[in-house]
Design a protein around this motif. Structure first.
Motif, PDB file in Angstrom:
ATOM      1  N   GLU B 159      -5.924  28.727  83.251  1.00 36.41           N
ATOM      2  CA  GLU B 159      -6.972  29.684  83.650  1.00 36.41           C
ATOM      3  C   GLU B 159      -6.929  30.919  83.064  1.00 36.41           C
ATOM      4  O   GLU B 159      -8.322  31.311  82.748  1.00 36.41           O
ATOM      5  CB  GLU B 159      -7.024  29.695  85.205  1.00 36.41           C
ATOM      6  N   GLU B 161      -5.889  31.727  79.972  1.00 36.57           N
ATOM      7  CA  GLU B 161      -6.140  31.990  78.726  1.00 36.57           C
ATOM      8  C   GLU B 161      -7.598  31.460  78.650  1.00 36.57           C
ATOM      9  O   GLU B 161      -8.403  31.792  77.515  1.00 36.57           O
ATOM     10  CB  GLU B 161      -5.186  31.014  78.049  1.00 36.57           C
ATOM     11  N   ALA B 162      -8.256  30.384  79.495  1.00 41.13           N
ATOM     12  CA  ALA B 162      -9.604  30.093  79.266  1.00 41.13           C
ATOM     13  C   ALA B 162     -10.397  31.330  79.603  1.00 41.13           C
ATOM     14  O   ALA B 162     -11.314  31.662  78.884  1.00 41.13           O
ATOM     15  CB  ALA B 162      -9.915  29.134  80.397  1.00 41.13           C
ATOM     16  N   ALA B 163     -10.141  32.208  80.757  1.00 41.20           N
ATOM     17  CA  ALA B 163     -10.701  33.316  80.915  1.00 41.20           C
ATOM     18  C   ALA B 163     -10.747  34.374  79.703  1.00 41.20           C
ATOM     19  O   ALA B 163     -11.849  34.712  79.362  1.00 41.20           O
ATOM     20  CB  ALA B 163     -10.269  34.059  82.233  1.00 41.20           C
ATOM     21  N   LEU B 164      -9.602  34.348  79.061  1.00 39.78           N
ATOM     22  CA  LEU B 164      -9.651  35.176  77.900  1.00 39.78           C
ATOM     23  C   LEU B 164     -10.546  34.612  76.743  1.00 39.78           C
ATOM     24  O   LEU B 164     -11.192  35.622  76.062  1.00 39.78           O
ATOM     25  CB  LEU B 164      -8.286  35.542  77.457  1.00 39.78           C
ATOM     26  N   SER B 165     -10.504  33.261  76.487  1.00 44.55           N
ATOM     27  CA  SER B 165     -11.166  32.960  75.466  1.00 44.55           C
ATOM     28  C   SER B 165     -12.860  33.018  75.716  1.00 44.55           C
ATOM     29  O   SER B 165     -13.656  32.942  74.992  1.00 44.55           O
ATOM     30  CB  SER B 165     -10.971  31.524  75.110  1.00 44.55           C
ATOM     31  N   LEU B 166     -13.099  33.073  77.098  1.00 48.16           N
ATOM     32  CA  LEU B 166     -14.547  33.142  77.570  1.00 48.16           C
ATOM     33  C   LEU B 166     -15.090  34.537  77.415  1.00 48.16           C
ATOM     34  O   LEU B 166     -16.069  35.019  77.640  1.00 48.16           O
ATOM     35  CB  LEU B 166     -14.862  32.606  78.771  1.00 48.16           C
ATOM     36  N   GLY B 167     -13.932  35.603  77.060  1.00 49.15           N
ATOM     37  CA  GLY B 167     -14.249  37.052  76.878  1.00 49.15           C
ATOM     38  C   GLY B 167     -14.043  38.001  77.758  1.00 49.15           C
ATOM     39  O   GLY B 167     -14.450  39.224  77.770  1.00 49.15           O
ATOM     40  N   ALA B 168     -13.131  37.667  78.785  1.00 52.91           N
ATOM     41  CA  ALA B 168     -12.459  38.358  79.580  1.00 52.91           C
ATOM     42  C   ALA B 168     -11.541  39.254  79.226  1.00 52.91           C
ATOM     43  O   ALA B 168     -10.904  38.817  78.338  1.00 52.91           O
ATOM     44  CB  ALA B 168     -11.934  37.685  80.777  1.00 52.91           C
ATOM     45  N   GLY B 169     -11.173  40.357  79.488  1.00 54.14           N
ATOM     46  CA  GLY B 169     -10.137  41.377  79.354  1.00 54.14           C
ATOM     47  C   GLY B 169      -8.907  40.824  80.197  1.00 54.14           C
ATOM     48  O   GLY B 169      -9.213  40.164  81.023  1.00 54.14           O
ATOM     49  N   GLN B 172      -9.321  41.291  84.029  1.00 56.17           N
ATOM     50  CA  GLN B 172     -10.163  40.443  84.694  1.00 56.17           C
ATOM     51  C   GLN B 172      -9.594  39.058  84.622  1.00 56.17           C
ATOM     52  O   GLN B 172      -9.543  38.219  85.576  1.00 56.17           O
ATOM     53  CB  GLN B 172     -11.492  40.311  83.781  1.00 56.17           C
ATOM     54  N   ALA B 173      -9.013  38.620  83.382  1.00 57.13           N
ATOM     55  CA  ALA B 173      -8.409  37.443  83.301  1.00 57.13           C
ATOM     56  C   ALA B 173      -6.967  37.136  84.149  1.00 57.13           C
ATOM     57  O   ALA B 173      -6.813  35.942  84.559  1.00 57.13           O
ATOM     58  CB  ALA B 173      -7.861  37.189  81.788  1.00 57.13           C
ATOM     59  N   HIS B 253      -4.985  41.585  74.149  1.00 54.16           N
ATOM     60  CA  HIS B 253      -5.381  40.654  75.261  1.00 54.16           C
ATOM     61  C   HIS B 253      -5.114  39.297  75.013  1.00 54.16           C
ATOM     62  O   HIS B 253      -5.659  38.382  75.137  1.00 54.16           O
ATOM     63  CB  HIS B 253      -7.019  40.849  75.619  1.00 54.16           C
TER      64      HIS B 253
END
Lengths: 250, 263
Positions: B159, B161-169, B172-173, B253
């Motif tokens: 979850e 790493e998915a958030a990071l790849s979606l553009g989260a810092g 947030q991730a 990140h």
């Protein structure tokens, strides 16, 4: 959007009981990916395929070499800018707890796309993928694994990246869901012109999907070229062993 | 105020309480005799020692001595908080000790300066026990938060790493893990608040009542104590988690590998 991999290397260190172990996960890999193609990275488990994808999305840093995106080093790009251009779909759906809509809005909110525009975009892609809008209000835990993976792909697509990295996205799916995902990937490439790097250890999938492929074994590039050619007349013994070994497994 | 004083002979008599515990442990073959004896001895010696130190500090009544004692409490608490955390992160001690210092400082200022209006501000009768309660409870919260954060990061790596790849810092991730860690840290304090006065009478209030205080005054102190513990624990948890999450990610990140892999 073209990608060029130049002498890419990755060494990983693992520590167990204070003893450091060094392993060469990728060794001096160079190849190119053309615009709007589906490029497969194939090889047995542990050959460094996933690491290669993670380096493109900069979830990890290489120990040597570089990756160029339209001639520019991704290592010199701001990481957020890069991740906007290159989306990633993982082996597992990796959805966040909550509803499908919340998951789809996650990336849109990060890009400061307002609610109204976001909803228009979500509806556009839902109808494009022929998914009923009713799914938006559903909790992700009520979805089947196949549905979850489709939502995870949708979550990446609606951000309209130029390249999508896919790390064995069908590995936990049954054959019918696998076929659905594979045809979805083909459509994304043909209709939207998205460049796709598809990692798999299944040769059938590489054959169905990709224009060109790279064979990776033990972190080494063994062969690169048109997928059909690699399978019909592999140039290297290692490729033959890999294909033959897999055929025996089937 | 009047209360019954406990003499050394009385304390020796109270050893019969330990004796009865030992007897049960021995008869049931639990094999905890050694731990009980060491525990009883350590409690006896440590408390006698701190009693002597407190007596000296109370008599001298110097602000720098009192602050030194509070600083030592924080330094030991930082060490103790990390003892219970299975995995290490860089600067963990500095993070926890820093968080404890800041939250103890702010809470003490609010409680002593604005609520109790203690004069002079360093009056040891108030500052030391209140600082002790704040630091002790905040330490447990920091320890629980850090331990839970590290296990949640491992559990929710996809979850994150998915958030990071979606553009989260990174912040947030890591929110998925931070949320759970925050809850784990505060639940013991919240549970205590839910049952206080109904199931158990807390230590400070009991102490005041035994010392002869009016139960209504003791209750007011206890309410203040509960609020102050919640506030200090929340602030310590927030600071600990915020600074620790920075250590789990690289400056690009990326989730550091050592927090994903099996130990």
């Amino acid at each position: 959007m073209k990608l060029s991999f130049q002498n890419l290397s990755k060494v990983k260190f693992t520590a167990k009981n204070h003893i450091f172990k060094e392993s060469q996960v990728l060794n001096d890999i160079s190849f190119k990916i053309e615009e709007k193609e589906i490029f497969a990275v194939i090889g047995p488990s542990g050959s460094g395929k996933t690491t290669l994808l993670r380096l493109v999305n900069r979830l990890e840093e290489p120990t040597g070499g570089d990756i160029l995106l339209d001639g520019k080093s991704i290592l010199k790009m701001e990481v957020f800018k890069l991740r906007r251009k290159i989306g990633m779909v993982f082996q597992v759906p990796a959805l966040f707890l909550g509803t499908v809509e919340e998951n789809l809005f996650y990336g849109l909110t990060l890009r400061k796309i307002n609610r109204e525009d976001g909803q228009i975009r979500i509806k556009k892609y839902l109808s494009y993928l022929e998914i009923d809008e009713e799914i938006l209000s559903r909790d992700i835990n009520t979805l089947s694994l196949g549905q979850q993976q489709r939502i995870s792909i949708l979550r990446t697509i609606i951000l309209e990246p130029e390249v999508i990295l896919m790390d064995e996205p069908t590995s936990s799916l049954d054959p019918s869901n696998t076929n659905l995902i594979l045809s979805l990937i083909k459509e994304l490439n043909q209709k939207l012109g998205i460049t796709i790097i598809y990692v798999t250890h299944l040769m059938e999938q590489a054959k169905i999907l990709s224009h060109r492929s790279l064979v990776l074994i033990n972190g080494e590039k063994v062969e690169e070229g048109e997928t059909e050619k690699i399978f019909s007349s592999p140039a290297k013994q290692e490729t033959r062993d890999f294909i033959f070994g897999k055929l025996v497994n089937f | 105020m009047s209360y019954i004083k406990i003499s050394f002979i009385d304390l020796l008599v109270s050893l019969s309480l330990i004796g009865s515990a030992l007897l049960i442990i021995y008869l049931e073959k639990i094999k905890l005799e050694k731990d009980i004896l060491i525990g009883a001895l350590r409690a006896f010696l440590q408390l006698l020692l701190i009693g002597c130190i407190l007596k000296i500090i109370f008599d001298l009544n110097k602000w720098y001595l009192i602050l030194t004692l509070v600083s030592i409490m924080i330094l030991i608490a930082g060490y103790d908080a990390l003892r219970r955390v299975k995995k290490r992160i860089p600067y963990a001690y500095l993070i926890v000790a820093g968080a404890l210092t800041l939250s103890a400082g702010i809470t003490l200022f609010l409680v002593l300066g604005l609520v109790l209006k203690v004069k002079p501000w360093f009056t040891p009768q108030y500052l030391i026990p209140i600082a002790g309660m704040i630091i002790g409870n905040s330490m447990s919260a920091a320890s629980l938060a850090l331990d839970r954060l590290l296990s949640e990061v491992k559990l929710r790596r996809y979850e994150i790493e998915a958030a990071l790849s979606l553009g989260a810092g990174f912040y947030q991730a890591s929110h998925f893990a931070l949320k759970e860690a925050f809850r784990a840290a505060l639940i013991p304090t919240l549970n205590t608040m839910m049952i206080v006065g109904v199931v158990q009478l807390p230590g400070m209030m009991t102490g005041q009542i035994i010392a002869g205080a009016n139960p209504q005054d003791a209750v007011r102190y206890q309410i203040l104590v509960m609020y102050m513990i919640l506030s200090a624990s929340t602030l310590t948890t927030f600071l600990t988690l915020r600074c620790s999450s920075m250590q789990i990610f690289t400056k690009f990140h990326q989730l550091k590998e050592e927090y994903i892999l099996e130990n």
